[in-house]
Design a protein around this motif. Structure first.
Motif, mmCIF file in Angstrom:
data_model
loop_
_atom_site.group_PDB
_atom_site.id
_atom_site.type_symbol
_atom_site.label_atom_id
_atom_site.label_comp_id
_atom_site.label_asym_id
_atom_site.label_seq_id
_atom_site.Cartn_x
_atom_site.Cartn_y
_atom_site.Cartn_z
ATOM 1 N N UNK A 1 0.919 -1.171 0.116
ATOM 2 C CA UNK A 1 -0.014 0.002 0.036
ATOM 3 C C UNK A 1 1.018 1.100 0.008
ATOM 4 N N UNK A 2 0.171 2.367 -0.683
ATOM 5 C CA UNK A 2 0.875 3.688 -0.576
ATOM 6 C C UNK A 2 1.323 4.047 0.677
ATOM 7 N N UNK A 3 2.308 4.897 0.968
ATOM 8 C CA UNK A 3 2.560 5.377 2.063
ATOM 9 C C UNK A 3 1.732 6.520 2.360
ATOM 10 N N UNK A 4 1.492 6.834 3.638
ATOM 11 C CA UNK A 4 0.403 7.862 3.884
ATOM 12 C C UNK A 4 0.311 8.005 5.455
ATOM 13 N N UNK A 5 0.022 9.117 5.995
ATOM 14 C CA UNK A 5 0.122 9.137 7.352
ATOM 15 C C UNK A 5 -0.978 8.313 8.026
ATOM 16 N N UNK A 6 -2.234 8.390 7.505
ATOM 17 C CA UNK A 6 -3.326 7.458 7.730
ATOM 18 C C UNK A 6 -2.967 6.256 7.546
ATOM 19 N N UNK A 7 -2.239 5.761 6.769
ATOM 20 C CA UNK A 7 -1.751 4.340 6.618
ATOM 21 C C UNK A 7 -0.832 4.055 7.593
ATOM 22 N N UNK A 8 -0.021 4.867 7.915
ATOM 23 C CA UNK A 8 0.902 4.458 8.928
ATOM 24 C C UNK A 8 0.473 4.278 10.289
#
Length: 556
Positions: free
Chosen positions: A103-110
């Motif tokens: 998945x793409x990195x993103x603050x919500x993802x992290x």
């Protein structure tokens, strides 16, 4: 998680003839499944370094090939659409043995998404241990494009990815500038190298069992410069092991679908301020669906190989939005967004075709990895060893490549390995092909038209780290195999000269080809770009293999 002692190749999507062509039958694999653990621990899956032992010749183990995709997305990426289950089930339907959710990195993802997805992955692994599901991350490289990063299953796999994401992701840090004259570019490029070294340190310390990195769609924007790619590889060649030879989004140029300027791979860009200025504008399109770096005989991939160091290529779906699919993104509940949930709402079926240019994992693009046992670490070891070939459109059922000295009686060495010889020795390249035995997902029975042997000299590290040419690489043999069916072996004679060298293979359905990018004297019938908006991928399919290296004694 331990390796699964299961005969995953007992799969109706893999023909018995294909396994036989690879030297291993289903019955043998099932009978020997319980013995693979000890053999693997003892090192039966040789690495290129092991293959280049002091003795001349070589005798690699027999292999079975597992089919996979290291670049897929789900609702845990901010720009994708499908649920985790939809993507995993599609991979199973199209015969994948392994896949990586990166998945793409993103603050919500992290903060949220990585942990939520990890719970789904654990459930899927428990429910179906025959499907190897890795968790990964699509890293925004500081100052450059994207990479796939994935770890072996274990206690720290998701922690490794989230720590890495927060500390090293170019988008999250604002380290995006890559223009040659931008004042932040040196810092950003150095941070990318530091990131790869950090991953290597986590592997050495035992924090994770294994971790790998591939550069994604390297020519799409022209911002992965030759020196950056060499710097990433050299930072930890056991970690940063290769690149996408062909990008996803292969359905984007189906006539009448996305538009009159659409290209396969969605390679539809022009040079920007961040692009490396040494790339020609012709580098920004695909050739037979493959990235210009791979498709150009004597180009960037060959320039890397000519240094004598393995750099593995792959292909994948990069699935976000499947061509002709009828699902659309769901609506956000009030107050929710990706940053505070880490996932998109579940998609909704509209019954009407929606925009998209991708295929499902395994539907069109397949990466085949040679293993001597079944499991996560075996797949990663096969990728690292370079035992990899790839095809589009299910062009082949099987491919086995062996290079041996004529004076030897063993099997010889295979993809990714090294054969040590003396100057002037006679060699034979044995290429065993198993043709497609059933129609592909587009209801076409693929037919292989030709097999090309590409040979390049190995001359050591490049003096100019921004060099993208390998002038001593060319097509040296073409076999016309039109009309041949079933399993057959091409026996191609080679002679060791003064220089160490490598050979790699390529072939196609013969529908679209012409003089290669560097001219007919180098590549008389290579892949060519399609007309904008007129690139039906099912009518222009290719296979590529990784190289076999030949070390000539006394040559450095």
């Amino acid at each position: 998680m331990t390796e699964q002692q299961l005969p995953a190749w007992a799969d109706p999507s893999v023909s018995p003839a294909a396994l036989d062509a690879q030297g291993v039958s289903r019955r043998q694999l099932m009978r020997r499944a319980g013995l693979f653990g000890a053999a693997f621990a003892a090192g039966s899956l040789a690495t290129p370094a092991m293959a280049s032992a002091k003795g001349f010749g070589g005798n690699d183990p027999r292999l079975a090939y597992l089919v996979g995709d290291h670049h897929v997305h789900s609702v845990y990426s901010h720009d994708a659409k499908y649920t985790f289950d939809q993507v995993a089930q599609a991979g199973a339907e199209y015969g994948l043995d392994w896949m990586v959710f990166n998945e793409h990195s993103n603050f919500g993802h992290a903060k949220y998404g990585a942990q939520l997805e990890h719970k789904e992955i654990l459930k899927a692994r428990a429910a179906n241990p025959r499907q190897l599901i890795f968790q990964g991350l699509e890293w925004y490289i500081p100052g450059a494009e994207h990479c796939t990063i994935f770890a072996a299953p274990g206690r720290h796999e998701v922690d490794l990815l989230t720590k890495f994401e927060l500390a090293y992701d170019g988008k999250l840090l604002g380290y995006t500038a890559g223009a040659p004259t931008h004042p932040d570019t040196p810092r950003n490029e150095a941070h990318a190298v530091k990131a790869i070294k950090w991953l290597a340190a986590q592997r050495r310390s035992g924090y994770v069992d294994d971790v790998l990195v591939f550069a994604n769609h390297p020519s799409r924007l022209g911002i992965d410069s030759p020196h950056e790619m060499r710097n990433w590889r050299d930072a930890a060649p056991e970690i940063m092991i290769g690149m996408e030879g062909a990008p996803g989004a292969q359905g984007g140029a189906i006539p009448g679908w996305r538009g009159p300027t659409s290209m396969r791979g969605e390679y539809e860009n022009k040079p920007s301020a961040d692009s490396w200025p040494g790339y020609p504008t012709d580098a920004y399109v695909t050739y037979g669906g493959f990235d210009w770096m791979t498709a150009t005989v004597g180009g960037m991939w060959d320039a890397m190989l000519s240094e004598g160091r393995l750099f593995t290529i792959t292909t994948n779906s990069d699935v976000h939005r499947v061509v002709f699919d009828t699902w659309k993104n769901g609506d956000w509940p009030p107050g929710q967004n990706f940053d505070n949930t880490g996932r998109l709402p579940d998609p909704v079926n509209t019954t009407e075709p929606q925009p998209g240019g991708d295929f499902w994992p395994g539907q069109f693009s397949r990466t085949h990895v040679g293993v001597s046992r079944y499991g996560y670490r075996a797949v990663m070891a096969g990728l690292r060893a370079g035992r990899v070939w790839l095809d589009h459109g299910h062009l082949l059922d099987g491919l086995d490549v062996r290079l041996k000295r004529d004076c030897d009686h063993g099997r010889g060495v295979t993809l990714g390995s090294r054969l040590r010889v003396r100057k002037g020795e006679k060699l034979t390249l044995n290429v065993t092909v198993t043709t497609a035995s059933r129609p592909n997902p587009h209801d076409i029975l693929p037919e292989l038209a030709h097999v090309d042997v590409i040979r390049g000299a190995v001359r050591g590290p490049a003096a100019d780290r921004d060099n993208w040419r390998a002038p001593a690489t060319k097509v040296v043999h073409t076999a016309d195999v039109s009309g041949r069916k079933g399993t057959y072996t091409l026996r191609i004679p080679l002679t060791a000269g003064d220089e160490s060298f490598y050979v790699r293979l390529r072939g196609s359905d013969g529908n679209r080809h012409g003089a290669g990018y560097l001219g007919a004297s180098v590549d008389p019938h290579g892949p060519i770009p399609h007309a904008p908006g007129d690139g039906d991928p099912w009518l222009d399919t290719w296979f590529y293999s990784n190289p076999v290296f030949v070390e000539v004694a006394g040559h450095r």
